[in-house]
Write a protein that holds these residues in place. Structure first.
Motif, PDB file in Angstrom:
ATOM      1  N   LEU A  61      44.124  91.517  29.687  1.00  0.00           N
ATOM      2  CA  LEU A  61      43.690  90.433  30.568  1.00  0.00           C
ATOM      3  C   LEU A  61      42.371  90.792  31.237  1.00  0.00           C
ATOM      4  O   LEU A  61      41.483  89.944  31.371  1.00  0.00           O
ATOM      5  CB  LEU A  61      44.769  90.124  31.610  1.00  0.00           C
ATOM      6  CG  LEU A  61      46.000  89.416  31.046  1.00  0.00           C
ATOM      7  CD1 LEU A  61      47.107  89.375  32.091  1.00  0.00           C
ATOM      8  CD2 LEU A  61      45.647  88.019  30.560  1.00  0.00           C
ATOM      9  N   THR A  62      42.204  92.060  31.603  1.00  0.00           N
ATOM     10  CA  THR A  62      40.945  92.525  32.183  1.00  0.00           C
ATOM     11  C   THR A  62      39.814  92.428  31.162  1.00  0.00           C
ATOM     12  O   THR A  62      38.704  91.981  31.477  1.00  0.00           O
ATOM     13  CB  THR A  62      41.086  93.979  32.694  1.00  0.00           C
ATOM     14  OG1 THR A  62      42.095  94.012  33.700  1.00  0.00           O
ATOM     15  CG2 THR A  62      39.789  94.510  33.250  1.00  0.00           C
ATOM     16  N   LEU A  63      40.091  92.841  29.922  1.00  0.00           N
ATOM     17  CA  LEU A  63      39.074  92.757  28.867  1.00  0.00           C
ATOM     18  C   LEU A  63      38.671  91.303  28.617  1.00  0.00           C
ATOM     19  O   LEU A  63      37.479  90.994  28.451  1.00  0.00           O
ATOM     20  CB  LEU A  63      39.601  93.383  27.578  1.00  0.00           C
ATOM     21  CG  LEU A  63      40.013  94.856  27.638  1.00  0.00           C
ATOM     22  CD1 LEU A  63      40.580  95.304  26.304  1.00  0.00           C
ATOM     23  CD2 LEU A  63      38.871  95.743  28.080  1.00  0.00           C
ATOM     24  N   LEU A  64      39.639  90.429  28.620  1.00  0.00           N
ATOM     25  CA  LEU A  64      39.352  89.012  28.405  1.00  0.00           C
ATOM     26  C   LEU A  64      38.588  88.417  29.582  1.00  0.00           C
ATOM     27  O   LEU A  64      37.705  87.575  29.397  1.00  0.00           O
ATOM     28  CB  LEU A  64      40.648  88.249  28.137  1.00  0.00           C
ATOM     29  CG  LEU A  64      41.295  88.572  26.794  1.00  0.00           C
ATOM     30  CD1 LEU A  64      42.736  88.086  26.760  1.00  0.00           C
ATOM     31  CD2 LEU A  64      40.497  87.999  25.643  1.00  0.00           C
ATOM     32  N   ASP A  65      38.906  88.851  30.799  1.00  0.00           N
ATOM     33  CA  ASP A  65      38.154  88.391  31.970  1.00  0.00           C
ATOM     34  C   ASP A  65      36.680  88.779  31.847  1.00  0.00           C
ATOM     35  O   ASP A  65      35.792  88.004  32.188  1.00  0.00           O
ATOM     36  CB  ASP A  65      38.736  88.969  33.263  1.00  0.00           C
ATOM     37  CG  ASP A  65      40.066  88.344  33.631  1.00  0.00           C
ATOM     38  OD1 ASP A  65      40.411  87.270  33.085  1.00  0.00           O
ATOM     39  OD2 ASP A  65      40.773  88.938  34.478  1.00  0.00           O
ATOM     40  N   PHE A  66      36.440  89.991  31.349  1.00  0.00           N
ATOM     41  CA  PHE A  66      35.063  90.427  31.139  1.00  0.00           C
ATOM     42  C   PHE A  66      34.367  89.505  30.140  1.00  0.00           C
ATOM     43  O   PHE A  66      33.236  89.077  30.369  1.00  0.00           O
ATOM     44  CB  PHE A  66      35.026  91.878  30.637  1.00  0.00           C
ATOM     45  CG  PHE A  66      33.648  92.307  30.235  1.00  0.00           C
ATOM     46  CD1 PHE A  66      32.765  92.784  31.181  1.00  0.00           C
ATOM     47  CD2 PHE A  66      33.221  92.190  28.920  1.00  0.00           C
ATOM     48  CE1 PHE A  66      31.472  93.154  30.829  1.00  0.00           C
ATOM     49  CE2 PHE A  66      31.938  92.561  28.552  1.00  0.00           C
ATOM     50  CZ  PHE A  66      31.060  93.039  29.508  1.00  0.00           C
ATOM     51  N   MET A  67      35.030  89.218  29.019  1.00  0.00           N
ATOM     52  CA  MET A  67      34.438  88.352  27.999  1.00  0.00           C
ATOM     53  C   MET A  67      34.135  86.967  28.579  1.00  0.00           C
ATOM     54  O   MET A  67      33.104  86.371  28.270  1.00  0.00           O
ATOM     55  CB  MET A  67      35.368  88.230  26.785  1.00  0.00           C
ATOM     56  CG  MET A  67      35.680  89.544  26.092  1.00  0.00           C
ATOM     57  SD  MET A  67      34.247  90.475  25.556  1.00  0.00           S
ATOM     58  CE  MET A  67      33.743  89.529  24.150  1.00  0.00           C
ATOM     59  N   ARG A  69      42.205 105.344  31.153  1.00  0.00           N
ATOM     60  CA  ARG A  69      42.519 104.470  30.012  1.00  0.00           C
ATOM     61  C   ARG A  69      41.424 103.432  29.793  1.00  0.00           C
ATOM     62  O   ARG A  69      41.173 103.010  28.668  1.00  0.00           O
ATOM     63  CB  ARG A  69      43.861 103.778  30.242  1.00  0.00           C
ATOM     64  CG  ARG A  69      44.293 102.944  29.054  1.00  0.00           C
ATOM     65  CD  ARG A  69      45.679 102.366  29.227  1.00  0.00           C
ATOM     66  NE  ARG A  69      46.042 101.569  28.075  1.00  0.00           N
ATOM     67  CZ  ARG A  69      46.735 100.458  28.133  1.00  0.00           C
ATOM     68  NH1 ARG A  69      47.184 100.020  29.287  1.00  0.00           N
ATOM     69  NH2 ARG A  69      47.021  99.790  27.039  1.00  0.00           N
ATOM     70  N   GLY A  70      40.757 103.033  30.854  1.00  0.00           N
ATOM     71  CA  GLY A  70      39.763 101.971  30.769  1.00  0.00           C
ATOM     72  C   GLY A  70      38.365 102.406  30.383  1.00  0.00           C
ATOM     73  O   GLY A  70      37.574 101.586  29.911  1.00  0.00           O
ATOM     74  N   TYR A  71      38.026 103.695  30.575  1.00  0.00           N
ATOM     75  CA  TYR A  71      36.651 104.130  30.306  1.00  0.00           C
ATOM     76  C   TYR A  71      36.161 103.854  28.881  1.00  0.00           C
ATOM     77  O   TYR A  71      35.030 103.396  28.711  1.00  0.00           O
ATOM     78  CB  TYR A  71      36.460 105.605  30.659  1.00  0.00           C
ATOM     79  CG  TYR A  71      36.462 105.875  32.142  1.00  0.00           C
ATOM     80  CD1 TYR A  71      35.657 105.143  33.008  1.00  0.00           C
ATOM     81  CD2 TYR A  71      37.272 106.862  32.675  1.00  0.00           C
ATOM     82  CE1 TYR A  71      35.667 105.385  34.376  1.00  0.00           C
ATOM     83  CE2 TYR A  71      37.294 107.113  34.038  1.00  0.00           C
ATOM     84  CZ  TYR A  71      36.486 106.377  34.886  1.00  0.00           C
ATOM     85  OH  TYR A  71      36.498 106.620  36.236  1.00  0.00           O
ATOM     86  N   LYS A  73      36.973  97.017  37.009  1.00  0.00           N
ATOM     87  CA  LYS A  73      38.430  97.008  36.851  1.00  0.00           C
ATOM     88  C   LYS A  73      38.887  97.988  35.776  1.00  0.00           C
ATOM     89  O   LYS A  73      40.064  98.280  35.657  1.00  0.00           O
ATOM     90  CB  LYS A  73      38.914  95.599  36.530  1.00  0.00           C
ATOM     91  CG  LYS A  73      38.673  94.616  37.656  1.00  0.00           C
ATOM     92  CD  LYS A  73      39.036  93.204  37.254  1.00  0.00           C
ATOM     93  CE  LYS A  73      38.656  92.233  38.358  1.00  0.00           C
ATOM     94  NZ  LYS A  73      38.811  90.846  37.922  1.00  0.00           N
ATOM     95  N   LEU A  74      37.929  98.495  34.987  1.00  0.00           N
ATOM     96  CA  LEU A  74      38.248  99.463  33.931  1.00  0.00           C
ATOM     97  C   LEU A  74      37.987 100.899  34.385  1.00  0.00           C
ATOM     98  O   LEU A  74      37.938 101.815  33.582  1.00  0.00           O
ATOM     99  CB  LEU A  74      37.429  99.151  32.674  1.00  0.00           C
ATOM    100  CG  LEU A  74      37.721  97.794  32.046  1.00  0.00           C
ATOM    101  CD1 LEU A  74      36.697  97.465  30.979  1.00  0.00           C
ATOM    102  CD2 LEU A  74      39.130  97.763  31.487  1.00  0.00           C
ATOM    103  N   ILE A 100      34.405 109.899  30.347  1.00  0.00           N
ATOM    104  CA  ILE A 100      35.253 110.231  29.193  1.00  0.00           C
ATOM    105  C   ILE A 100      35.156 111.726  28.902  1.00  0.00           C
ATOM    106  O   ILE A 100      36.162 112.399  28.683  1.00  0.00           O
ATOM    107  CB  ILE A 100      34.857 109.392  27.963  1.00  0.00           C
ATOM    108  CG1 ILE A 100      35.205 107.925  28.191  1.00  0.00           C
ATOM    109  CG2 ILE A 100      35.526 109.924  26.699  1.00  0.00           C
ATOM    110  CD1 ILE A 100      34.554 106.966  27.209  1.00  0.00           C
ATOM    111  N   GLN A 101      33.949 112.258  28.920  1.00  0.00           N
ATOM    112  CA  GLN A 101      33.739 113.676  28.626  1.00  0.00           C
ATOM    113  C   GLN A 101      34.335 114.578  29.695  1.00  0.00           C
ATOM    114  O   GLN A 101      34.811 115.669  29.405  1.00  0.00           O
ATOM    115  CB  GLN A 101      32.249 113.973  28.479  1.00  0.00           C
ATOM    116  CG  GLN A 101      31.644 113.348  27.244  1.00  0.00           C
ATOM    117  CD  GLN A 101      30.128 113.421  27.241  1.00  0.00           C
ATOM    118  OE1 GLN A 101      29.503 113.851  28.209  1.00  0.00           O
ATOM    119  NE2 GLN A 101      29.521 112.990  26.145  1.00  0.00           N
TER     120      GLN A 101
END
Length: 176
Positions: free
Chosen positions: A97-103, A127-129, A122-123, A166-167
């Motif tokens: 839902l967060t990914l779709l909100d971004f789109m 897990r979101g990075y 929100k990411l 991430i690193q």
């Protein structure tokens, strides 16, 4: 090759769940190779296999949203966006839902930089990075194509920020 082999074995065994998953994975591979026609074909095959057995299709729909919007096919992108949003909502999948909100912010609304950055915030978690990195890059390219270079630079900075996170962490790229 391993996905094609697994697909054939799953078909021979009649394992529809694995057939669905392998078609999706093959579609992701072709998407990664920028062979969008093949990717779309495999994603549609995955939908045909997944619908009758009740698979979560919002991941497939999400990939189709991204492909179609990147190709400026807004009608198709909107169609798959709606399907993805409905299904992700029914499964209570907050990440998608967060990914779709971004789109939605980037492609269906005004593409206002502060709102796009707010959607990316929100990411801000391990897990979101990886998703943040990917979507920030997509947004940077979007702004560059539209001659909005100042906004593009801000998004490239966000890509670099996500990569550093991430690193530094025990965050792993998620493979499906």
């Amino acid at each position: 090759p391993c996905f094609f082999s697994s697909l054939e074995k799953a078909k021979a065994l009649g394992n529809k769940n694995i057939v669905f998953r392998q078609l999706y994975n093959i579609g992701l591979c072709y998407k990664g190779l920028s062979e969008t026609t093949k990717a779309i074909s495999y994603f549609h095959q995955a939908i045909l296999e997944g619908e009758p057995i009740g698979e979560k299709l919002f991941q497939v729909y999400y990939e189709l949203v991204r492909i179609h919007l990147k190709q400026k096919e807004f009608i198709e992108g909107q169609e798959f966006y709606e399907k993805a949003k409905r299904q992700a909502t029914s499964y209570h999948d907050d990440l998608f839902l967060t990914l779709l909100d971004f789109m939605e912010e980037l492609f269906f609304k005004s593409a206002n930089l502060s709102e796009v950055l707010e959607a990316l915030e929100k990411l801000e978690n391990p897990r979101g990075y990886p998703y943040m990195e990917d979507l920030a890059l997509e947004a940077a390219q979007f702004y560059t194509e539209n001659g909005r270079m100042d906004e593009s630079v801000k998004l490239y900075e966000k890509v670099m920020y996500a990569r550093k996170q991430i690193q530094r962490s025990d965050c792993l790229y998620e493979f499906r």
